[in-house]
Motif scaffolding. Structure first.
Motif, PDB file in Angstrom:
ATOM      1  N   UNK A  19       0.936  -1.470  -0.420  1.00  0.00           N
ATOM      2  CA  UNK A  19       0.122  -0.395   0.324  1.00  0.00           C
ATOM      3  C   UNK A  19       0.626   1.309   0.088  1.00  0.00           C
ATOM      4  N   UNK A  20       0.223   2.494  -0.374  1.00  0.00           N
ATOM      5  CA  UNK A  20       0.825   3.133   0.042  1.00  0.00           C
ATOM      6  C   UNK A  20       0.813   4.139   1.128  1.00  0.00           C
ATOM      7  N   UNK A  21       2.264   4.726   1.362  1.00  0.00           N
ATOM      8  CA  UNK A  21       2.099   5.233   3.029  1.00  0.00           C
ATOM      9  C   UNK A  21       1.874   6.446   2.832  1.00  0.00           C
ATOM     10  N   UNK A  22       1.736   6.832   3.991  1.00  0.00           N
ATOM     11  CA  UNK A  22       1.253   8.488   3.560  1.00  0.00           C
ATOM     12  C   UNK A  22       1.967   9.269   4.838  1.00  0.00           C
ATOM     13  N   UNK A  23       1.619   8.550   5.877  1.00  0.00           N
ATOM     14  CA  UNK A  23       2.017   9.304   6.886  1.00  0.00           C
ATOM     15  C   UNK A  23       2.255   8.807   8.264  1.00  0.00           C
ATOM     16  N   UNK A  24       2.910   9.015   9.316  1.00  0.00           N
ATOM     17  CA  UNK A  24       4.201   8.659  10.500  1.00  0.00           C
ATOM     18  C   UNK A  24       3.200   9.469  12.052  1.00  0.00           C
ATOM     19  N   UNK A  25       2.878   8.628  12.467  1.00  0.00           N
ATOM     20  CA  UNK A  25       3.179   8.664  14.073  1.00  0.00           C
ATOM     21  C   UNK A  25       3.591   7.676  15.223  1.00  0.00           C
ATOM     22  N   UNK A  26       4.130   8.478  16.343  1.00  0.00           N
ATOM     23  CA  UNK A  26       4.665   7.381  17.383  1.00  0.00           C
ATOM     24  C   UNK A  26       3.746   8.116  18.535  1.00  0.00           C
ATOM     25  N   UNK A  27       3.398   6.251  18.621  1.00  0.00           N
ATOM     26  CA  UNK A  27       3.021   5.865  20.432  1.00  0.00           C
ATOM     27  C   UNK A  27       3.704   5.677  20.630  1.00  0.00           C
ATOM     28  N   UNK A  28       3.674   6.250  22.623  1.00  0.00           N
ATOM     29  CA  UNK A  28       3.868   4.770  23.680  1.00  0.00           C
ATOM     30  C   UNK A  28       3.896   3.810  23.376  1.00  0.00           C
ATOM     31  N   UNK A  29       2.896   3.254  23.609  1.00  0.00           N
ATOM     32  CA  UNK A  29       1.677   2.016  23.776  1.00  0.00           C
ATOM     33  C   UNK A  29       2.545   1.234  22.468  1.00  0.00           C
ATOM     34  N   UNK A  31       3.646   2.861  19.224  1.00  0.00           N
ATOM     35  CA  UNK A  31       4.861   2.533  19.143  1.00  0.00           C
ATOM     36  C   UNK A  31       4.824   2.869  17.210  1.00  0.00           C
ATOM     37  N   UNK A  32       5.077   2.576  16.124  1.00  0.00           N
ATOM     38  CA  UNK A  32       5.120   3.829  14.653  1.00  0.00           C
ATOM     39  C   UNK A  32       3.782   2.892  14.735  1.00  0.00           C
ATOM     40  N   UNK A  33       3.716   4.307  13.798  1.00  0.00           N
ATOM     41  CA  UNK A  33       1.347   4.314  13.518  1.00  0.00           C
ATOM     42  C   UNK A  33       1.522   4.613  12.284  1.00  0.00           C
ATOM     43  N   UNK A  34       1.025   3.482  11.015  1.00  0.00           N
ATOM     44  CA  UNK A  34       1.148   4.639   9.432  1.00  0.00           C
ATOM     45  C   UNK A  34      -0.140   4.866   9.444  1.00  0.00           C
ATOM     46  N   UNK A  35      -0.142   5.856   8.502  1.00  0.00           N
ATOM     47  CA  UNK A  35      -1.779   5.884   7.458  1.00  0.00           C
ATOM     48  C   UNK A  35      -1.373   5.345   6.391  1.00  0.00           C
ATOM     49  N   UNK A  36      -2.005   4.082   5.731  1.00  0.00           N
ATOM     50  CA  UNK A  36      -2.207   4.179   4.984  1.00  0.00           C
ATOM     51  C   UNK A  36      -3.302   4.137   3.805  1.00  0.00           C
ATOM     52  N   UNK A  37      -2.811   3.327   2.326  1.00  0.00           N
ATOM     53  CA  UNK A  37      -3.870   4.087   1.592  1.00  0.00           C
ATOM     54  C   UNK A  37      -5.220   2.443   2.205  1.00  0.00           C
ATOM     55  N   UNK A  38      -5.444   1.700   2.539  1.00  0.00           N
ATOM     56  CA  UNK A  38      -5.662   0.695   2.870  1.00  0.00           C
ATOM     57  C   UNK A  38      -5.671   0.058   4.308  1.00  0.00           C
ATOM     58  N   UNK A  39      -6.308   1.626   5.388  1.00  0.00           N
ATOM     59  CA  UNK A  39      -6.388   2.225   6.107  1.00  0.00           C
ATOM     60  C   UNK A  39      -5.068   2.423   7.647  1.00  0.00           C
ATOM     61  N   UNK A  40      -4.905   2.215   8.383  1.00  0.00           N
ATOM     62  CA  UNK A  40      -4.056   2.571   9.767  1.00  0.00           C
ATOM     63  C   UNK A  40      -3.017   1.605  10.254  1.00  0.00           C
ATOM     64  N   UNK A  41      -2.580   1.333  10.110  1.00  0.00           N
ATOM     65  CA  UNK A  41      -1.490   0.240  10.376  1.00  0.00           C
ATOM     66  C   UNK A  41      -0.344   0.733  11.431  1.00  0.00           C
ATOM     67  N   UNK A  42      -0.533  -0.348  12.624  1.00  0.00           N
ATOM     68  CA  UNK A  42       0.226  -0.579  13.614  1.00  0.00           C
ATOM     69  C   UNK A  42       1.777  -1.189  13.307  1.00  0.00           C
TER      70      UNK A  42
END
Length: 320
Positions: A19-29, A31-42
Protein backbone atom coordinates in the motif's frame (compact mmCIF):
# COMPACT_ATOMS: atom_id res chain seq x y z
CA UNK A 1 5.66 2.36 0.05
CA UNK A 2 8.69 1.91 2.32
CA UNK A 3 9.42 2.78 5.93
CA UNK A 4 12.95 3.94 6.78
CA UNK A 5 14.83 4.61 9.99
CA UNK A 6 17.69 7.12 10.04
CA UNK A 7 19.94 6.79 13.08
CA UNK A 8 23.62 7.58 13.72
CA UNK A 9 24.07 8.67 10.10
CA UNK A 10 22.76 5.29 8.90
CA UNK A 11 19.64 4.77 6.78
CA UNK A 12 17.86 1.45 7.33
CA UNK A 13 14.86 0.11 5.44
CA UNK A 14 12.45 -1.33 8.02
CA UNK A 15 9.36 -2.23 6.02
CA UNK A 16 7.99 -2.51 2.48
CA UNK A 17 4.24 -2.32 1.95
CA UNK A 18 1.90 -3.19 -0.93
CA UNK A 19 0.00 0.00 0.00
CA UNK A 20 0.95 3.65 -0.27
CA UNK A 21 2.34 4.99 3.01
CA UNK A 22 1.07 8.51 3.67
CA UNK A 23 2.01 9.66 7.16
CA UNK A 24 3.60 8.61 10.47
CA UNK A 25 2.85 8.98 14.13
CA UNK A 26 4.61 7.61 17.21
CA UNK A 27 2.64 6.27 20.17
CA UNK A 28 4.36 5.24 23.44
CA UNK A 29 1.98 2.27 23.74
CA UNK A 30 1.68 1.18 20.09
CA UNK A 31 4.98 2.33 18.60
CA UNK A 32 5.03 3.61 15.04
CA UNK A 33 1.58 4.12 13.47
CA UNK A 34 1.40 4.49 9.68
CA UNK A 35 -1.38 6.05 7.60
CA UNK A 36 -1.75 3.91 4.46
CA UNK A 37 -4.05 3.70 1.45
CA UNK A 38 -5.64 0.62 3.04
CA UNK A 39 -6.20 1.81 6.61
CA UNK A 40 -4.06 2.54 9.67
CA UNK A 41 -1.11 0.20 10.30
CA UNK A 42 0.52 -0.35 13.68
CA UNK A 43 4.07 -1.30 12.77
CA UNK A 44 5.11 -3.17 15.92
CA UNK A 45 2.37 -5.81 15.71
CA UNK A 46 1.68 -5.44 11.94
CA UNK A 47 -2.07 -4.91 12.40
CA UNK A 48 -4.24 -2.86 10.07
CA UNK A 49 -7.30 -0.96 11.28
CA UNK A 50 -10.04 0.31 8.95
CA UNK A 51 -13.84 0.66 8.97
CA UNK A 52 -15.68 -2.35 7.59
CA UNK A 53 -17.00 -1.54 4.15
CA UNK A 54 -16.53 -2.09 0.42
CA UNK A 55 -12.92 -2.36 -0.70
CA UNK A 56 -13.54 0.06 -3.58
CA UNK A 57 -16.24 2.30 -5.02
CA UNK A 58 -16.64 -0.09 -7.96
CA UNK A 59 -19.82 -2.10 -8.59
CA UNK A 60 -20.13 -3.13 -12.26
CA UNK A 61 -22.69 -5.82 -11.38
CA UNK A 62 -24.74 -6.72 -8.29
CA UNK A 63 -26.84 -9.74 -7.35
CA UNK A 64 -28.82 -10.72 -4.24
CA UNK A 65 -29.00 -14.33 -3.05
CA UNK A 66 -31.90 -16.20 -1.43
CA UNK A 67 -30.81 -15.05 2.04
CA UNK A 68 -30.83 -11.38 1.11
CA UNK A 69 -27.04 -11.16 0.93
CA UNK A 70 -25.72 -8.69 -1.64
CA UNK A 71 -22.88 -9.88 -3.89
CA UNK A 72 -20.92 -7.52 -6.14
CA UNK A 73 -18.15 -7.68 -8.68
CA UNK A 74 -15.51 -4.94 -8.64
CA UNK A 75 -13.98 -4.36 -12.07
CA UNK A 76 -11.97 -5.55 -15.03
CA UNK A 77 -8.23 -5.83 -15.68
CA UNK A 78 -6.05 -4.24 -12.98
CA UNK A 79 -8.92 -2.21 -11.51
CA UNK A 80 -10.67 -5.27 -10.05
CA UNK A 81 -10.55 -5.83 -6.30
CA UNK A 82 -12.10 -9.31 -6.15
CA UNK A 83 -15.63 -10.32 -5.15
CA UNK A 84 -17.58 -8.67 -2.34
CA UNK A 85 -20.58 -9.64 -0.25
CA UNK A 86 -22.64 -7.69 2.28
CA UNK A 87 -24.93 -9.50 4.70
CA UNK A 88 -26.53 -6.33 6.06
CA UNK A 89 -23.86 -5.80 8.70
CA UNK A 90 -20.46 -6.99 7.48
CA UNK A 91 -18.67 -6.60 4.15
CA UNK A 92 -16.47 -9.55 3.13
CA UNK A 93 -13.95 -9.42 0.30
CA UNK A 94 -12.84 -12.47 -1.69
CA UNK A 95 -9.42 -11.65 -3.16
CA UNK A 96 -6.22 -13.41 -4.15
CA UNK A 97 -4.57 -12.65 -0.79
CA UNK A 98 -7.18 -14.72 1.04
CA UNK A 99 -8.08 -17.10 -1.80
CA UNK A 100 -5.10 -17.73 -4.14
CA UNK A 101 -7.25 -20.04 -6.30
CA UNK A 102 -8.97 -16.92 -7.72
CA UNK A 103 -5.72 -16.19 -9.63
CA UNK A 104 -6.67 -12.53 -10.22
CA UNK A 105 -8.98 -9.94 -8.65
CA UNK A 106 -10.48 -8.85 -11.98
CA UNK A 107 -14.05 -10.04 -11.40
CA UNK A 108 -16.51 -8.22 -13.63
CA UNK A 109 -19.82 -10.17 -13.56
CA UNK A 110 -21.76 -11.70 -10.65
CA UNK A 111 -24.79 -13.99 -10.42
CA UNK A 112 -26.49 -15.40 -7.30
CA UNK A 113 -28.20 -18.57 -8.52
CA UNK A 114 -31.52 -19.82 -7.10
CA UNK A 115 -29.83 -22.90 -5.61
CA UNK A 116 -27.55 -20.78 -3.42
CA UNK A 117 -24.42 -20.98 -5.56
CA UNK A 118 -22.62 -17.77 -6.51
CA UNK A 119 -20.95 -17.36 -9.91
CA UNK A 120 -18.57 -14.58 -10.86
CA UNK A 121 -16.97 -13.94 -14.24
CA UNK A 122 -13.35 -12.89 -14.43
CA UNK A 123 -11.70 -10.60 -16.98
CA UNK A 124 -9.29 -13.15 -18.42
CA UNK A 125 -9.53 -16.20 -16.15
CA UNK A 126 -12.99 -17.57 -16.90
CA UNK A 127 -15.34 -17.71 -13.92
CA UNK A 128 -15.61 -19.14 -10.41
CA UNK A 129 -18.37 -20.88 -8.49
CA UNK A 130 -18.67 -20.21 -4.77
CA UNK A 131 -20.60 -22.97 -3.01
CA UNK A 132 -20.42 -22.40 0.73
CA UNK A 133 -16.71 -22.50 1.59
CA UNK A 134 -15.71 -24.19 -1.68
CA UNK A 135 -14.45 -22.19 -4.65
CA UNK A 136 -14.22 -23.88 -8.07
CA UNK A 137 -12.57 -22.19 -11.04
CA UNK A 138 -13.63 -22.71 -14.68
CA UNK A 139 -11.32 -21.49 -17.43
CA UNK A 140 -9.71 -22.52 -20.72
CA UNK A 141 -7.73 -25.27 -19.01
CA UNK A 142 -10.71 -27.30 -17.71
CA UNK A 143 -13.63 -26.29 -20.00
CA UNK A 144 -14.18 -26.14 -23.78
CA UNK A 145 -14.59 -22.35 -23.59
CA UNK A 146 -12.17 -20.49 -25.88
CA UNK A 147 -10.87 -17.03 -25.04
CA UNK A 148 -10.25 -13.97 -27.19
CA UNK A 149 -8.93 -14.36 -30.75
CA UNK A 150 -5.38 -13.29 -29.83
CA UNK A 151 -5.12 -15.55 -26.78
CA UNK A 152 -7.41 -18.56 -26.37
CA UNK A 153 -6.52 -18.79 -22.67
CA UNK A 154 -7.75 -15.25 -21.95
CA UNK A 155 -11.42 -15.93 -21.22
CA UNK A 156 -13.64 -12.96 -20.34
CA UNK A 157 -17.08 -13.82 -18.92
CA UNK A 158 -19.56 -10.93 -18.79
CA UNK A 159 -22.80 -12.75 -17.95
CA UNK A 160 -24.07 -15.87 -16.15
CA UNK A 161 -27.63 -17.16 -15.64
CA UNK A 162 -29.67 -20.32 -14.96
CA UNK A 163 -32.45 -21.54 -17.22
CA UNK A 164 -35.54 -23.44 -16.01
CA UNK A 165 -33.55 -26.71 -15.89
CA UNK A 166 -30.79 -25.22 -13.71
CA UNK A 167 -28.39 -25.26 -16.64
CA UNK A 168 -25.79 -22.52 -16.23
CA UNK A 169 -25.44 -20.28 -19.30
CA UNK A 170 -22.17 -18.42 -19.70
CA UNK A 171 -21.72 -15.38 -21.95
CA UNK A 172 -18.28 -15.18 -23.59
CA UNK A 173 -17.18 -11.59 -24.23
CA UNK A 174 -15.12 -12.22 -27.38
CA UNK A 175 -14.92 -15.92 -28.20
CA UNK A 176 -12.12 -16.79 -30.57
CA UNK A 177 -14.15 -19.73 -31.92
CA UNK A 178 -17.31 -17.54 -32.22
CA UNK A 179 -19.17 -19.65 -29.64
CA UNK A 180 -20.72 -16.74 -27.76
CA UNK A 181 -22.69 -18.89 -25.30
CA UNK A 182 -21.64 -21.93 -23.31
CA UNK A 183 -23.92 -24.09 -21.20
CA UNK A 184 -22.97 -26.23 -18.18
CA UNK A 185 -25.57 -28.83 -17.15
CA UNK A 186 -26.11 -29.93 -13.53
CA UNK A 187 -24.31 -33.19 -14.39
CA UNK A 188 -21.24 -31.19 -15.57
CA UNK A 189 -21.70 -31.59 -19.34
CA UNK A 190 -20.69 -28.68 -21.57
CA UNK A 191 -22.36 -27.42 -24.77
CA UNK A 192 -21.26 -24.51 -26.95
CA UNK A 193 -23.43 -22.28 -29.15
CA UNK A 194 -22.68 -19.76 -31.87
CA UNK A 195 -25.23 -16.96 -32.06
CA UNK A 196 -26.06 -16.16 -34.73
CA UNK A 197 -25.00 -19.15 -36.78
CA UNK A 198 -24.47 -17.05 -39.92
CA UNK A 199 -20.78 -16.93 -40.70
CA UNK A 200 -20.85 -13.38 -42.02
CA UNK A 201 -21.74 -11.84 -38.65
CA UNK A 202 -19.11 -11.52 -35.94
CA UNK A 203 -20.55 -11.13 -32.44
CA UNK A 204 -18.17 -9.78 -29.79
CA UNK A 205 -18.05 -7.56 -26.72
CA UNK A 206 -21.15 -9.35 -25.42
CA UNK A 207 -22.96 -8.20 -22.27
CA UNK A 208 -26.22 -8.18 -20.28
CA UNK A 209 -27.26 -11.85 -20.39
CA UNK A 210 -30.81 -12.59 -19.17
CA UNK A 211 -33.11 -15.61 -19.67
CA UNK A 212 -36.90 -15.35 -19.91
CA UNK A 213 -39.60 -17.83 -18.85
CA UNK A 214 -39.45 -19.56 -22.24
CA UNK A 215 -35.70 -20.15 -21.74
CA UNK A 216 -34.86 -17.67 -24.48
CA UNK A 217 -31.47 -16.10 -23.91
CA UNK A 218 -31.14 -12.34 -24.52
CA UNK A 219 -27.90 -10.36 -24.72
CA UNK A 220 -26.36 -7.54 -26.68
CA UNK A 221 -23.13 -7.03 -28.57
CA UNK A 222 -21.06 -3.86 -28.84
CA UNK A 223 -18.31 -5.27 -31.06
CA UNK A 224 -18.31 -5.76 -34.82
CA UNK A 225 -22.10 -6.07 -34.83
CA UNK A 226 -23.86 -3.67 -32.44
CA UNK A 227 -27.30 -5.15 -31.75
CA UNK A 228 -29.63 -7.11 -29.46
CA UNK A 229 -29.66 -10.89 -29.87
CA UNK A 230 -31.97 -13.66 -28.75
CA UNK A 231 -31.44 -17.42 -28.81
CA UNK A 232 -33.43 -20.50 -27.85
CA UNK A 233 -31.97 -23.98 -28.38
CA UNK A 234 -35.44 -25.55 -27.94
CA UNK A 235 -34.06 -27.82 -25.21
CA UNK A 236 -32.17 -29.91 -27.78
CA UNK A 237 -28.60 -29.07 -26.94
CA UNK A 238 -26.98 -31.17 -29.66
CA UNK A 239 -29.45 -30.42 -32.47
CA UNK A 240 -28.95 -26.98 -34.00
CA UNK A 241 -31.62 -27.52 -36.68
CA UNK A 242 -34.44 -26.42 -34.37
CA UNK A 243 -32.58 -23.52 -32.74
CA UNK A 244 -34.28 -20.12 -32.76
CA UNK A 245 -32.15 -16.99 -32.93
CA UNK A 246 -32.44 -13.45 -34.17
CA UNK A 247 -31.01 -9.95 -34.28
CA UNK A 248 -32.92 -6.83 -33.27
CA UNK A 249 -31.68 -3.32 -34.14
CA UNK A 250 -33.00 0.16 -34.76
CA UNK A 251 -34.34 -1.10 -38.08
CA UNK A 252 -36.76 -3.26 -36.05
CA UNK A 253 -37.82 -0.41 -33.78
CA UNK A 254 -35.16 -0.08 -31.08
CA UNK A 255 -34.34 3.47 -29.98
CA UNK A 256 -30.63 2.69 -30.17
CA UNK A 257 -28.30 -0.24 -30.79
CA UNK A 258 -26.08 0.98 -27.93
CA UNK A 259 -27.78 -1.16 -25.27
CA UNK A 260 -26.83 -0.74 -21.62
CA UNK A 261 -29.37 -2.88 -19.73
CA UNK A 262 -31.73 -5.81 -20.34
CA UNK A 263 -34.34 -7.06 -17.88
CA UNK A 264 -37.29 -9.49 -17.94
CA UNK A 265 -40.38 -8.40 -16.02
CA UNK A 266 -43.01 -10.56 -14.28
CA UNK A 267 -45.11 -10.80 -17.45
CA UNK A 268 -42.20 -11.99 -19.54
CA UNK A 269 -41.77 -8.70 -21.39
CA UNK A 270 -38.18 -7.73 -22.22
CA UNK A 271 -37.16 -4.23 -21.13
CA UNK A 272 -34.24 -2.76 -23.05
CA UNK A 273 -32.33 0.25 -21.74
CA UNK A 274 -30.02 2.23 -23.99
CA UNK A 275 -28.47 5.66 -24.40
CA UNK A 276 -31.81 6.76 -25.83
CA UNK A 277 -34.36 5.57 -23.32
CA UNK A 278 -36.30 2.31 -22.93
CA UNK A 279 -37.95 -0.15 -25.31
CA UNK A 280 -40.31 -2.99 -24.37
CA UNK A 281 -40.43 -6.22 -26.37
CA UNK A 282 -43.64 -8.25 -25.96
CA UNK A 283 -45.15 -11.41 -27.41
CA UNK A 284 -41.87 -13.25 -26.83
CA UNK A 285 -43.62 -16.65 -26.78
CA UNK A 286 -43.77 -16.45 -30.57
CA UNK A 287 -40.00 -17.05 -30.72
CA UNK A 288 -40.49 -20.74 -29.98
CA UNK A 289 -44.06 -21.16 -31.25
CA UNK A 290 -43.79 -19.53 -34.69
CA UNK A 291 -41.56 -19.95 -37.68
CA UNK A 292 -41.36 -16.16 -37.88
CA UNK A 293 -41.60 -14.50 -34.42
CA UNK A 294 -44.23 -11.78 -34.12
CA UNK A 295 -42.35 -9.61 -31.65
CA UNK A 296 -43.83 -6.24 -30.75
CA UNK A 297 -41.43 -3.41 -29.83
CA UNK A 298 -42.74 -0.29 -28.12
CA UNK A 299 -41.08 2.81 -26.72
CA UNK A 300 -41.45 4.32 -23.23
CA UNK A 301 -42.19 7.87 -24.35
CA UNK A 302 -41.58 9.46 -20.93
CA UNK A 303 -37.97 8.22 -20.95
CA UNK A 304 -37.11 9.24 -24.50
CA UNK A 305 -33.53 10.51 -24.92
CA UNK A 306 -32.64 9.46 -21.34
CA UNK A 307 -29.43 7.49 -20.80
CA UNK A 308 -30.39 4.28 -18.96
CA UNK A 309 -27.70 2.46 -17.00
CA UNK A 310 -29.72 -0.20 -15.14
CA UNK A 311 -33.23 -1.65 -14.90
CA UNK A 312 -34.70 -3.64 -12.00
CA UNK A 313 -38.10 -5.27 -11.47
CA UNK A 314 -39.69 -5.48 -8.03
CA UNK A 315 -42.23 -8.11 -6.79
CA UNK A 316 -45.14 -5.89 -7.89
CA UNK A 317 -43.73 -5.84 -11.45
CA UNK A 318 -42.80 -2.20 -11.10
CA UNK A 319 -39.77 -1.19 -13.10
CA UNK A 320 -37.04 0.92 -11.58
Amino acid sequence: NKLYEFSNSTLNELYTSSSDLRNLLYSPSLGIIIATSNGVLTFNDNKTYFPNGPVANQFPQLSVDNNGVLWTSTGNDVTGKGIQKFDGNIWTNYNTSEYPELLTNSFYSIYAAPDGKIFSGNWGKGFVRIDGNKITRFDASNTPIVGIPGDGNFVVITGLAYDSKNNLWVLNYDAGDKNNLAMLTPDSSWYLFQIPAQQNIVVSKNANLVIDQYDTKWFNSLGNTVALFYFNENKTYQNSADDKSGIITTSNGLNSNDITAIQIDKRGDVWIGSNRGVNIITNTSTIINNTTPQLRISNVFALRQQVITAIAVDPLNQKW
